[in-house]
Design a protein around this motif. Sequence first.
Motif, PDB file in Angstrom:
ATOM      1  N   ASN A  50      80.198  39.019  21.073  1.00 36.44           N
ATOM      2  CA  ASN A  50      81.246  38.586  22.180  1.00 36.44           C
ATOM      3  C   ASN A  50      81.653  37.253  21.961  1.00 36.44           C
ATOM      4  O   ASN A  50      80.687  36.487  21.961  1.00 36.44           O
ATOM      5  CB  ASN A  50      80.530  38.899  23.440  1.00 36.44           C
ATOM      6  N   GLN A  76      74.746  39.650  17.348  1.00 36.87           N
ATOM      7  CA  GLN A  76      73.261  39.869  17.642  1.00 36.87           C
ATOM      8  C   GLN A  76      72.768  41.252  17.197  1.00 36.87           C
ATOM      9  O   GLN A  76      73.845  42.163  17.269  1.00 36.87           O
ATOM     10  CB  GLN A  76      72.884  39.830  19.126  1.00 36.87           C
ATOM     11  N   GLU A 127      79.147  32.573  12.934  1.00 39.77           N
ATOM     12  CA  GLU A 127      78.292  33.849  12.495  1.00 39.77           C
ATOM     13  C   GLU A 127      76.897  34.026  13.565  1.00 39.77           C
ATOM     14  O   GLU A 127      76.420  35.177  13.390  1.00 39.77           O
ATOM     15  CB  GLU A 127      77.739  33.508  11.034  1.00 39.77           C
ATOM     16  N   ASN A 128      76.783  33.211  14.554  1.00 41.92           N
ATOM     17  CA  ASN A 128      75.819  33.500  15.420  1.00 41.92           C
ATOM     18  C   ASN A 128      76.155  34.242  16.610  1.00 41.92           C
ATOM     19  O   ASN A 128      75.064  34.589  17.414  1.00 41.92           O
ATOM     20  CB  ASN A 128      74.961  32.095  15.704  1.00 41.92           C
ATOM     21  N   ASN A 130      92.682  30.475  17.266  1.00 47.09           N
ATOM     22  CA  ASN A 130      93.612  30.750  18.497  1.00 47.09           C
ATOM     23  C   ASN A 130      94.781  30.550  18.160  1.00 47.09           C
ATOM     24  O   ASN A 130      95.652  31.528  18.629  1.00 47.09           O
ATOM     25  CB  ASN A 130      92.970  29.609  19.578  1.00 47.09           C
ATOM     26  N   SER A 184      79.549  28.163  12.729  1.00 47.85           N
ATOM     27  CA  SER A 184      78.692  28.662  13.346  1.00 47.85           C
ATOM     28  C   SER A 184      78.648  29.878  14.484  1.00 47.85           C
ATOM     29  O   SER A 184      78.020  30.362  14.936  1.00 47.85           O
ATOM     30  CB  SER A 184      78.339  27.719  14.629  1.00 47.85           C
ATOM     31  N   SER A 239      83.766  34.470  23.492  1.00 48.37           N
ATOM     32  CA  SER A 239      84.408  34.327  24.741  1.00 48.37           C
ATOM     33  C   SER A 239      85.787  33.078  24.609  1.00 48.37           C
ATOM     34  O   SER A 239      85.602  32.685  23.738  1.00 48.37           O
ATOM     35  CB  SER A 239      83.401  33.800  26.007  1.00 48.37           C
ATOM     36  N   GLU A 240      86.461  32.970  25.266  1.00 50.51           N
ATOM     37  CA  GLU A 240      87.596  31.953  24.940  1.00 50.51           C
ATOM     38  C   GLU A 240      87.260  30.701  24.855  1.00 50.51           C
ATOM     39  O   GLU A 240      87.929  30.007  24.064  1.00 50.51           O
ATOM     40  CB  GLU A 240      88.621  31.980  26.316  1.00 50.51           C
ATOM     41  N   SER A 241      86.103  30.066  25.371  1.00 42.66           N
ATOM     42  CA  SER A 241      85.940  28.803  24.851  1.00 42.66           C
ATOM     43  C   SER A 241      85.298  28.452  23.658  1.00 42.66           C
ATOM     44  O   SER A 241      84.924  27.700  23.185  1.00 42.66           O
ATOM     45  CB  SER A 241      84.868  28.223  26.110  1.00 42.66           C
ATOM     46  N   GLN A 242      84.847  29.966  23.076  1.00 43.14           N
ATOM     47  CA  GLN A 242      84.212  29.569  21.567  1.00 43.14           C
ATOM     48  C   GLN A 242      85.247  29.849  20.562  1.00 43.14           C
ATOM     49  O   GLN A 242      84.939  29.599  19.139  1.00 43.14           O
ATOM     50  CB  GLN A 242      83.251  30.842  21.662  1.00 43.14           C
ATOM     51  N   VAL A 243      86.329  30.537  20.814  1.00 47.52           N
ATOM     52  CA  VAL A 243      87.331  30.623  19.809  1.00 47.52           C
ATOM     53  C   VAL A 243      88.047  29.253  19.247  1.00 47.52           C
ATOM     54  O   VAL A 243      88.341  28.356  19.966  1.00 47.52           O
ATOM     55  CB  VAL A 243      88.448  31.495  20.393  1.00 47.52           C
ATOM     56  N   PRO A 244      87.722  28.887  17.904  1.00 44.75           N
ATOM     57  CA  PRO A 244      88.211  27.625  17.383  1.00 44.75           C
ATOM     58  C   PRO A 244      89.494  27.455  17.588  1.00 44.75           C
ATOM     59  O   PRO A 244      90.362  28.573  17.634  1.00 44.75           O
ATOM     60  CB  PRO A 244      87.969  27.583  16.042  1.00 44.75           C
ATOM     61  N   PRO A 245      90.106  26.219  18.023  1.00 44.82           N
ATOM     62  CA  PRO A 245      91.548  26.132  18.177  1.00 44.82           C
ATOM     63  C   PRO A 245      92.551  26.613  17.079  1.00 44.82           C
ATOM     64  O   PRO A 245      93.658  27.239  17.326  1.00 44.82           O
ATOM     65  CB  PRO A 245      91.720  24.765  18.348  1.00 44.82           C
ATOM     66  N   SER A 263      89.912  27.190  26.955  1.00 43.13           N
ATOM     67  CA  SER A 263      88.798  26.110  26.434  1.00 43.13           C
ATOM     68  C   SER A 263      88.909  24.544  26.458  1.00 43.13           C
ATOM     69  O   SER A 263      90.278  24.226  26.649  1.00 43.13           O
ATOM     70  CB  SER A 263      88.228  26.469  24.917  1.00 43.13           C
ATOM     71  N   VAL A 283      97.070  26.298  22.185  1.00 46.84           N
ATOM     72  CA  VAL A 283      96.007  25.944  21.074  1.00 46.84           C
ATOM     73  C   VAL A 283      94.578  25.847  21.754  1.00 46.84           C
ATOM     74  O   VAL A 283      93.719  26.555  20.982  1.00 46.84           O
ATOM     75  CB  VAL A 283      96.293  24.668  20.583  1.00 46.84           C
ATOM     76  N   TYR A 287      97.162  32.766  24.420  1.00 43.68           N
ATOM     77  CA  TYR A 287      95.963  32.486  24.114  1.00 43.68           C
ATOM     78  C   TYR A 287      94.874  33.716  23.975  1.00 43.68           C
ATOM     79  O   TYR A 287      95.064  34.620  24.738  1.00 43.68           O
ATOM     80  CB  TYR A 287      95.137  31.242  24.854  1.00 43.68           C
TER      81      TYR A 287
END
Lengths: 247, 416
Positions: free
Chosen positions: B177, B164, B160-161, B188, B158, B179-185, A54, A50, B218
Motif C-alpha cells: 500500500n 509485505q 521496496e519495503n 508523482n 526504500s 499512500s500519497e505521502s510516500q509517492v516520491p515527487p 505530501s 508535484v 496527483y
Amino acid sequence: MQILKAVYINEIFKISKKKKIAVSFIFSVLSVVIAAIVVYSLNNFAGIRVTGSSEFSIMVLDVLIYSLFPLFTAFICIDMFAGEFADHTIKFTLTGHASRLKVFVGKIAAIATFLMINLIFVMILSVVVSLFISGSMLNILKVLMAYIMAFLPVFIFALVVVLISNTTRGTTSAFLLSIFMFLVFNGLGFAFPHLKSFLFTSTFDWYRLILGSYINFSKILRVFLILIGYAIMLFAAGYYQFEKKDI
Amino acid sequence: MKLSKKTATICAFVLGVTILATSAFADIMLGSGYNSLKDSMKMTMAKLTSEVDNFSADVIISAKIDGKTFAESTSNLKLDIAKQSRETNETNLTNGEIREFYYYSDKKQNIYKNFEDGSYSIVEKRKINNDSSKIIDNPFEDEQAMDAEKILDAFVGSLENVIQVEESSGKKIYTGNLSESQVPPVVNAISSFAFKYGILDEWNADRLDVPYPKSNIYVIEASGKAIENEDGIIESGIFTASMSAQDSKGIEHIYSLDFSIDIKDINNTVVKAPNLDGQKVTYSKEGYEFDNKYIGKYKNDIVREEGNSFEKIGERFIEITSVKDGNVKGKYYEVYNEGYEADTVRSFEFYSDYDEAIHFTKINYTDNGEDKTGIIHRTGSQNINVSFNATINEDNGGYSYSSEDGFDNTFIRIFE
C-alpha cells in the motif's frame, strides 16, 4: 570534559567564521525558493501537483540530501582537517592542552552540529514555504522524524570525508576523492542492487521507511545498525589516521 | 588492564565492521517483499510458459470516476501450451455500450466471431508459421524486460519495503500500500503527466464522456495484493490505483483503475475450437495478398525534367498474367516514345514464390543477366506498388530498396 568542551567551542567558532557557511545557507534558501517556484508553476501551468498532498519539506529533503548537504559537509570536513594541515593552523590546536582524541572528537562534534543546524534551518524554511504553496494538512511529526533520520547517513558521509582528508595530502585531492567515493557508492547501488545493504549511500532516503501507513520497524532497526556500524568503523579509522599524521 | 591507544582504535574498528557486516548480511538474507514478489512473478511466468500443459486466466480491468465505472474490460483466456491453441472471450464496456470479442487459434487456423451477425471467419494458417511461433512467451526472458527490471531496481530505493509478505497454510500473501505521502515527487509528477497527456487526454476524455483532468493532478494511493499458491504460482492478484484531479470547472474528481487477474484450472483446461455446424462461415487463407481479380495490365509514365517543365518520354508497364495460391507471375517492360532512346530499355519477367516470404509478396526477376528480388504490394483498391532491387529482412518484418532516380513505384490499373 572541560578541555573537550573548549575544543568544541573553538571549532564551532572557527566554522562560524567561514564564508562557506554563509554560502551554504544562501544555497539552502535558494534551493527551497526554486523548488517552491517549480512546484507552484508546474501546478499552475501543467496542472500537475508535484508534491501531491505530501509534504513539500520531504521533497526538498529528497533533493538536498543528494546534493547540497553532502557537498557542504564535505567542504567543512576538508577545511577542518586537510585544510588546517595544509596551512599549518592545526599546530595551534595540537600543541595545546588537548589530546589528539579530544581534538578529533571536538572537530567531529562541530561538524555534526553544523550539519544539524543546516538540516533544521532547511526544515523550518521549507515548512514555512509549504504553508503558502499547498493548502493541505501538514504532518509536522513525520517531517521532523524524516529530518532527524536524514542526519545519520550524511553524518556517515562526513566521516568518510574526514577519513579521506586525513589520508590524502592537500585539500584538492581530498575533495576530488570524496566526490569520487560518493559517486562510486551511488553507482554501485545502481549497478548491483543486491549489494545495497552494504552501501551507506543507499540509506540516504531511509526516512521514507516512516512515511507510509505501514512501518517496517525491523527494517529500520537493521538500517540503523548498519549506519552505527559504519559510524564506529569510520570514526576509528579516521582517528587512527589523524593520530598518525605529522604536524 | 589498560589498552594502548592503537589497540583500542583497532578494536573499535573491528567492532564497527562486525556490526556493519552482520546487519548488512541479515538485511540481504531477509530481503524485501519487493524482491520476493518479483521472484514469485518470474517463477509464475516460467512455470506457466514451460512447465504446465494448459491453464485459464480471467482478467478484469475497470476504470472508475468518483466510484462509478465508465469503462470495463472482462476477458477470459484459455491456453493449451502443449497443443498450441488458445481461446479468448472478451467483453468491453465503454459509454454504456457493450462490445464482445471472440478469437480462437490453433496450429492450423484462426477463428474470429463477428458479433453483429453471429457469423465466423476462419483464416487458414500457412505452414511456415507453425514451428517458429510459440503460443505464449515468457515476458521476463525478453531483453527489454530484463533491462527495465534493472532500472526499476535502481530507482525503487526504500519503496521496496512497502510490500509485505505473510504466509498462511502454505500460501504466500503479498500486500502493498503506497499512500500519497510516500509517492516520491518524481514518480508523482511523471505519472500525473502521463495520466493527463497519455492515458486520459482531452480526446479520450471526450470520447469516454468523462471530465478531463485539467489541474491539481496527483496520485492518491496505489495498493495491491497477490496470492502465491503452494506450487509457487501466483494464482490471483488485484491492483488498484487512484488519482485526484480537477476538471475545467475546478470540480475535484477521483479517477481510479482496478485490475484483477485469476489464474485457474492449471492442467485442467480444455481448449476446443467452436462448433461451427449450421453457422455462417467465411473462409480465407493467410497471406494471399493477390487473387484473380488482379490479373491485368498496370502502367505509369516515364517523365523527364526539361528546363522548368515535365515531359513525358515513355511508359512503364506491368502485366500480371497469373495468380495461383498466392503465387504471382507477370512481366515488366518499358516503352519509350519515338525520339527518346534510353541507354537501357528494361524488360523482364518476374514471379513470386508464396513460401519464400511470410509478410510480403516477394518477386524474383532477372535483369541484365543478374538475379534480383523486389516487392509487390496492393495499393488503393485496384492499383499496385512495385519496388525493384529490394532487400528483405524478414526477422525484423521489414525491407529496404534502392530507389532509382525518377522511378515511380505506383502502377495504375488499365481498364480496356
